[in-house]
Design an enzyme around this catalytic site. Structure first.
Site, PDB file in Angstrom:
ATOM      1  N   ALA A  39       0.834  -1.200   0.000  1.00 22.85           N
ATOM      2  CA  ALA A  39       0.000   0.000   0.000  1.00 22.85           C
ATOM      3  C   ALA A  39       0.869   1.250   0.000  1.00 22.85           C
ATOM      4  CB  ALA A  39      -0.942  -0.005   1.201  1.00 22.85           C
ATOM      5  N   TYR A  40       1.868   1.271   0.859  1.00 20.49           N
ATOM      6  CA  TYR A  40       2.769   2.415   0.929  1.00 20.49           C
ATOM      7  C   TYR A  40       3.542   2.571  -0.380  1.00 20.49           C
ATOM      8  CZ  TYR A  40       6.561   5.435   2.602  1.00 20.49           C
ATOM      9  OH  TYR A  40       7.459   6.460   2.763  1.00 20.49           O
ATOM     10  N   SER A  41       4.114   1.482  -0.872  1.00 24.78           N
ATOM     11  CA  SER A  41       4.901   1.533  -2.100  1.00 24.78           C
ATOM     12  C   SER A  41       4.063   2.029  -3.267  1.00 24.78           C
ATOM     13  CB  SER A  41       5.478   0.151  -2.415  1.00 24.78           C
ATOM     14  OG  SER A  41       6.306  -0.319  -1.370  1.00 24.78           O
ATOM     15  N   SER A  66       1.213   3.737  -3.187  1.00 28.62           N
ATOM     16  CA  SER A  66       0.733   5.112  -3.019  1.00 28.62           C
ATOM     17  C   SER A  66       1.844   6.114  -3.316  1.00 28.62           C
ATOM     18  CB  SER A  66       0.187   5.325  -1.604  1.00 28.62           C
ATOM     19  OG  SER A  66       1.211   5.275  -0.624  1.00 28.62           O
TER      20      SER A  66
END
Length: 231
Positions: free
Chosen positions: A137-139, A141
């Site tokens: 999710a972080y990567s 986004s």
């Protein structure tokens, strides 16, 4: 060329209460820029949830035109295999990291283009380029933040407003306080300098990108990764 700023320049720094945002705010203030910090955390000049369009609009109306926008507000999101991530966790990560950046740019870019000068720096991550395992999710986004900035930079290329993105490796900041230690250890092991970055080191690059010293770069990605970035 030295990093100078327009007279009476105003900068707005989201996520400005701590970490990279606070370091950027301090550097710009020391250079004579009027700085307004915005955050949901205590200690910022303005309380702002960057995911709330109405709140963003109120801040824009209260502040009026600004010259520099640093979008540092963000979250790490869930640290788990993709198949175990709850949809709401996924959406929350994108809402803060991507929607927040979009809303801030949408609100403050028009006045910059009218005035013919502006600097936008969006904070992404080396994870956007490498893809950290158990941080999909972080990567994803932060990869979206990079694509957004590349598009925006091209849109504004002839206006005098520059939009660039900084992609740090893991940094010693409150945002990483709850990050899985194994993820941080992996990041450090992949970094040739063998350590995490410091907020003030990232701020030096951001401050330069916000200055008059940069005039022929827009829609670009600048790494601050201790040698980790391979492209």
């Amino acid at each position: 060329m030295a990093a100078t700023y327009p007279d009476d320049a105003t900068a707005l720094v989201t996520g400005g209460a701590s970490g990279i945002g606070a370091a950027c705010a301090g550097l710009l203030a020391d250079a004579g820029v009027r700085v307004v910090t915005a955050d949901v955390a205590c200690g910022a000049d303005v309380h702002l949830d960057v995911t709330d369009p109405d709140a963003v609009e109120r801040v824009r109306a209260d502040l009026g035109p600004i010259d520099i926008l640093v979008n540092s507000a963000g979250v790490v999101g869930p640290s788990a295999p993709l198949v175990d991530i709850d949809l709401e966790q996924w959406r929350r990560t994108f809402t803060i990291n991507v929607d927040g950046t979009f809303l801030m740019c949408r609100a403050f870019v028009p006045a910059m283009t009218t005035r013919g000068w502006g600097r936008i720096v969006n904070l992404a991550s080396i994870a956007a380029k490498d893809g950290n395992p158990t941080q999909s999710a972080y990567s994803a986004s932060k990869a979206a933040v990079i694509a957004l900035t590349k598009s925006l930079g091209k849109e504004l290329a002839t206006t005098g407003v520059l939009a660039n993105v900084v992609a740090p490796a893991a940094v010693q900041s409150p945002m990483n306080a709850d990050t899985d230690p194994a993820i941080l250890a992996r990041s450090q092991s992949l970094t040739p300098m063998g350590r995490m970055g410091r907020p003030e080191e990232i701020a030096e690059l951001v401050g330069w990108l916000c200055s008059n010293a940069v005039s022929f770069s827009t829609g670009a990605v600048y790494d601050a990764s201790g040698g980790r970035a391979g492209y």
